[in-house]
Design a protein around this motif. Sequence first.
Motif, mmCIF file in Angstrom:
data_model
loop_
_atom_site.group_PDB
_atom_site.id
_atom_site.type_symbol
_atom_site.label_atom_id
_atom_site.label_comp_id
_atom_site.label_asym_id
_atom_site.label_seq_id
_atom_site.Cartn_x
_atom_site.Cartn_y
_atom_site.Cartn_z
ATOM 1 N N GLU A 104 1.041 -1.092 0.038
ATOM 2 C CA GLU A 104 0.149 0.041 0.014
ATOM 3 C C GLU A 104 0.885 1.427 -0.106
ATOM 4 O O GLU A 104 0.404 2.326 -0.359
ATOM 5 C CB GLU A 104 -0.840 0.083 1.179
ATOM 6 N N LEU A 105 2.078 1.324 0.589
ATOM 7 C CA LEU A 105 2.962 2.363 0.601
ATOM 8 C C LEU A 105 3.543 2.527 -0.656
ATOM 9 O O LEU A 105 4.156 3.702 -0.835
ATOM 10 C CB LEU A 105 3.887 2.288 1.779
ATOM 11 N N LYS A 106 3.507 1.800 -1.415
ATOM 12 C CA LYS A 106 4.561 1.961 -2.743
ATOM 13 C C LYS A 106 4.169 3.130 -3.532
ATOM 14 O O LYS A 106 4.999 3.686 -3.971
ATOM 15 C CB LYS A 106 4.409 0.837 -3.457
ATOM 16 N N ARG A 107 2.802 3.544 -3.503
ATOM 17 C CA ARG A 107 2.634 4.592 -4.160
ATOM 18 C C ARG A 107 2.763 6.222 -3.622
ATOM 19 O O ARG A 107 2.737 7.061 -4.112
ATOM 20 C CB ARG A 107 0.917 4.548 -4.726
ATOM 21 N N PHE A 108 3.247 5.930 -2.336
ATOM 22 C CA PHE A 108 3.242 7.273 -1.426
ATOM 23 C C PHE A 108 4.877 7.303 -1.180
ATOM 24 O O PHE A 108 5.021 7.044 0.185
ATOM 25 C CB PHE A 108 2.512 7.151 -0.263
ATOM 26 N N PRO A 109 5.665 7.749 -1.731
ATOM 27 C CA PRO A 109 6.979 7.461 -1.513
ATOM 28 C C PRO A 109 7.343 8.664 -0.281
ATOM 29 O O PRO A 109 8.314 8.339 0.690
ATOM 30 C CB PRO A 109 7.931 7.840 -2.740
ATOM 31 N N THR A 110 6.612 9.746 -0.242
ATOM 32 C CA THR A 110 6.936 10.880 0.954
ATOM 33 C C THR A 110 6.441 10.038 2.109
ATOM 34 O O THR A 110 7.368 10.159 3.071
ATOM 35 C CB THR A 110 6.101 11.842 0.534
ATOM 36 N N LEU A 111 5.463 9.531 2.113
ATOM 37 C CA LEU A 111 4.861 8.838 3.424
ATOM 38 C C LEU A 111 5.778 7.879 3.797
ATOM 39 O O LEU A 111 6.026 7.815 5.176
ATOM 40 C CB LEU A 111 3.220 8.509 3.260
ATOM 41 N N ALA A 112 5.947 7.149 3.028
ATOM 42 C CA ALA A 112 6.988 5.933 3.271
ATOM 43 C C ALA A 112 8.199 6.296 3.977
ATOM 44 O O ALA A 112 8.446 5.788 5.092
ATOM 45 C CB ALA A 112 7.635 5.096 2.001
ATOM 46 N N SER A 113 8.792 7.484 3.436
ATOM 47 C CA SER A 113 9.917 7.904 4.130
ATOM 48 C C SER A 113 9.622 8.654 5.358
ATOM 49 O O SER A 113 10.537 8.392 6.577
ATOM 50 C CB SER A 113 10.957 8.752 3.223
ATOM 51 N N ASP A 114 8.462 9.205 5.524
ATOM 52 C CA ASP A 114 8.238 10.027 6.644
ATOM 53 C C ASP A 114 7.822 8.690 8.037
ATOM 54 O O ASP A 114 8.443 8.849 9.134
ATOM 55 C CB ASP A 114 6.798 10.638 6.756
ATOM 56 N N ILE A 115 7.175 7.694 7.549
ATOM 57 C CA ILE A 115 7.079 6.566 8.539
ATOM 58 C C ILE A 115 8.305 5.862 8.871
ATOM 59 O O ILE A 115 8.772 5.892 9.950
ATOM 60 C CB ILE A 115 6.206 5.627 7.831
ATOM 61 N N ALA A 116 9.128 5.814 7.867
ATOM 62 C CA ALA A 116 10.501 5.231 8.175
ATOM 63 C C ALA A 116 11.405 6.014 9.095
ATOM 64 O O ALA A 116 11.807 5.633 10.360
ATOM 65 C CB ALA A 116 11.445 4.998 6.931
ATOM 66 N N ALA A 117 11.290 7.321 8.969
ATOM 67 C CA ALA A 117 12.008 8.254 9.801
ATOM 68 C C ALA A 117 11.424 8.253 11.364
ATOM 69 O O ALA A 117 12.125 8.129 12.164
ATOM 70 C CB ALA A 117 11.899 9.695 9.337
ATOM 71 N N ALA A 118 9.943 8.163 11.293
ATOM 72 C CA ALA A 118 9.500 8.296 12.590
ATOM 73 C C ALA A 118 9.818 6.836 13.284
ATOM 74 O O ALA A 118 10.133 6.976 14.527
ATOM 75 C CB ALA A 118 7.974 8.538 12.380
ATOM 76 N N ALA A 119 9.799 5.656 12.442
ATOM 77 C CA ALA A 119 10.131 4.636 13.321
ATOM 78 C C ALA A 119 11.498 4.662 13.824
ATOM 79 O O ALA A 119 11.707 3.998 14.923
ATOM 80 C CB ALA A 119 9.734 3.503 12.348
ATOM 81 N N ASN A 120 12.317 4.801 12.981
ATOM 82 C CA ASN A 120 13.755 4.808 13.344
ATOM 83 C C ASN A 120 13.910 5.888 14.565
ATOM 84 O O ASN A 120 14.844 5.550 15.532
ATOM 85 C CB ASN A 120 14.726 5.338 12.145
ATOM 86 N N GLU A 121 13.429 6.923 14.651
ATOM 87 C CA GLU A 121 13.570 7.925 15.819
ATOM 88 C C GLU A 121 12.873 7.120 16.887
ATOM 89 O O GLU A 121 13.829 7.329 18.042
ATOM 90 C CB GLU A 121 12.673 9.068 15.342
ATOM 91 N N ALA A 122 11.943 6.469 16.794
ATOM 92 C CA ALA A 122 11.441 5.702 18.028
ATOM 93 C C ALA A 122 12.394 4.489 18.365
ATOM 94 O O ALA A 122 12.735 4.648 19.550
ATOM 95 C CB ALA A 122 9.985 5.039 17.680
ATOM 96 N N LEU A 123 12.862 3.973 17.427
ATOM 97 C CA LEU A 123 14.015 2.989 17.911
ATOM 98 C C LEU A 123 15.083 3.613 18.615
ATOM 99 O O LEU A 123 15.596 2.717 19.470
ATOM 100 C CB LEU A 123 14.291 2.105 16.546
ATOM 101 N N GLU A 124 15.349 4.736 18.206
ATOM 102 C CA GLU A 124 16.683 5.208 18.830
ATOM 103 C C GLU A 124 16.208 5.801 20.441
ATOM 104 O O GLU A 124 17.094 5.290 21.100
ATOM 105 C CB GLU A 124 17.115 6.722 18.215
ATOM 106 N N ARG A 125 14.881 5.981 20.520
ATOM 107 C CA ARG A 125 14.464 6.186 21.791
ATOM 108 C C ARG A 125 14.480 5.031 22.793
ATOM 109 O O ARG A 125 14.936 5.005 23.800
ATOM 110 C CB ARG A 125 13.272 6.852 21.850
ATOM 111 N N PHE A 126 14.117 3.847 22.271
ATOM 112 C CA PHE A 126 14.022 2.856 22.712
ATOM 113 C C PHE A 126 15.431 2.010 23.185
ATOM 114 O O PHE A 126 15.602 1.554 24.154
ATOM 115 C CB PHE A 126 13.138 1.511 21.926
ATOM 116 N N ARG A 127 16.479 2.569 22.184
ATOM 117 C CA ARG A 127 17.703 2.079 22.336
ATOM 118 C C ARG A 127 18.356 2.602 23.787
ATOM 119 O O ARG A 127 18.925 1.995 24.365
ATOM 120 C CB ARG A 127 18.533 2.200 21.035
ATOM 121 N N ASP A 128 18.033 4.196 23.643
ATOM 122 C CA ASP A 128 18.766 4.681 24.975
ATOM 123 C C ASP A 128 18.028 4.134 26.219
ATOM 124 O O ASP A 128 18.916 3.994 27.058
ATOM 125 C CB ASP A 128 18.212 6.375 24.878
#
Length: 614
Positions: free
Chosen positions: A447-471
């Motif tokens: 479903e995300l294939k057609r929305f490259p902007t949203l895909a990268s927004d979600i990826a960035a948000a998820a990675n940010e969350a993972l950084e917090r969990f890592r800390d």
Amino acid sequence: MATMKSLIGLINKIQRACTVLGDHGGEGMSLWEALPTVAVVGGQSSGKSSVLESVVGRDFLPRGSGIVTRRPLVLQLHKTEEGTTEYAEFLHAPRKKFTDFAAVRKEIEDETDRMTGKSKAISNIPIQLSIYSPNVVNLTLIDLPGLTKVAVEGQPESIVADIENMVRSYVEKPNCIILAISPANQDIATSDAIKLAKEVDPTGERTFGVATKLDIMDKGTDCLDVLEGRAYRLQHPWVGIVNRSQADINKRVDMIAARRKEREYFETSPEYGHLASRMGSEYLAKLLSQHLETVIRQKIPSIVALINKSIDEINAELDRIGRPIAVDSGAQLYTILELCRAFDRVFKEHLDGGRPGGDRIYGVFDHQLPAALKKLPFDRHLSTKNVQKVVSEADGYQPHLIAPEQGYRRLIDGSISYFKGPAEATVDAVHFVLKELVRKSISETEELKRFPTLASDIAAAANEALERFRDESRKTVLRLVDMESSYLTVEFFRKLHLEPEKEKPNPKNAPQPNADIYSDSHFRKIGSNVSAYINMVCDTLRISLPKAVVYCQVREAKRSLLNFFYAQVGRKEKEKLGAMLDEDPQLMERRGTLAKRLELYKQARDDIDAVAWK
Ligand SMILES: Nc1nc2c(ncn2[C@@H]2O[C@H](COP(=O)(O)OP(=O)(O)OP(=O)(O)O)[C@@H](O)[C@H]2O)c(=O)[nH]1
């Protein structure tokens, strides 16, 4: 029962729609190719233009020397009520009615040049011309460039082959009815048109033979062998034609007068008089029209089948690339959250199983962590020499009396601090696995294939969350390690104390009462006690570190990877939401094209339904 007019009109309509969409045969199974058409082929100067003009009853085709027809001309003839004014219309200039046929000729020339430049090259993109007149029958004809043997000044050598290829690409289609024009004053069996027709239609079932220039055959010869089907047999009867001569054209004999002259020619001809009712351009037009109607009627089921198949295919592709999205902010927010959930589902499948990758986290606990623990330099840290050094330093100026309490504590603290390395490494290793799973999940969320902007927004948000969990996770595991040194397990040492020392009796080296506590074996003993304690701590941490890491990172990732993002999205304004749903421009274009084609096919199906089953 459908009328002739409506059936041919139907095909005309679909053909026009095809041209608008750029479908004029060629790639794949196109609708255009499924439609029956009549293509006019013949060598240069065989009389093609003259035949077409007399079928239409108007002068409108460009004339001149060399290769004049350089683009296919799709000529749709529509019969109108007696007494109405004739007019012509080009598909490329809709709403402009041409009543002056000299202007039609000029427009054909100009439009040819628009596509090919002044280069005199050829193009296979057709010009579409409709003529509305009481003097025509409903018929669609395609005028193709004349087959030629030599290129003239200013034309590339390849033009001879190019023309043949273009003509062939039309006539080889099974739905093409071939109108093969041959001048009777030359050997018909070897005419360019008949040669090509024989090749692509050996049984002659879709070839109509037309002999022109009957009036200028050598004195004493006639064309009866051909016209009566003896010389060259086709499934359909041959039609003889007498067009205007060059002199007639120069004298501007009009087409209606020319038709009358042609009729008179046959009626009064000693050779062809008995065939008069089946000769001439008017007869040819009616013959073709009737035949076209029969063919269309036969083809309708297969055309409908093709249309239905195409509609299914287009719908399937539209589903795959996604339907257009709504424009109000509520719907946009809904779409974004739906897409996030789709991603989240895929991500969880990776962790919980069903998709690969989650097992690599267990790999960290089961393999990487134990291996790292095993490699810790306790041998060196608890070597007799180092034990002695640490204990002596702890004792200071006053050596210990019974047991080196301070020495033990320092040795244990020093050892435990080594566990920080593997603990942090475990946190990092799991972090990288999770990050990789986010990346994979993004790319696997259809479903995300057609929305490259949203895909990268979600990826960035998820990675940010993972950084917090890592800390958080790092703090927790370091705390677990610190806890081990903040309070030692007293029972372990009490038990040690109760165990009798199993020293081998060694009379030679019988222990000297005073020197004993400073001997190597004394420090070795301390080292081995500390080592046993550290092994116990190690076993505990091997078990508790994974629990902490799963608690802080894996469980959190499953529970709240996008929570922060949801909150952010909820606060966004309409324009920003719209921007997040930006699509790949290529995809949007593709969707547009598909939507137009779908429209064409659906319309065509409705039109056929309306006409064919009335
Ligand atoms: N007398 C006579 N002349 C004809 C007949 N048919 C065509 N012509 C003449 O032959 C010449 C060529 O005719 P066109 O109709 O231009 O032939 P074409 O096949 O369209 O030629 P290109 O477009 O140049 O390939 C013209 O001068 C016509 O007047 C005919 O039946 N009788």
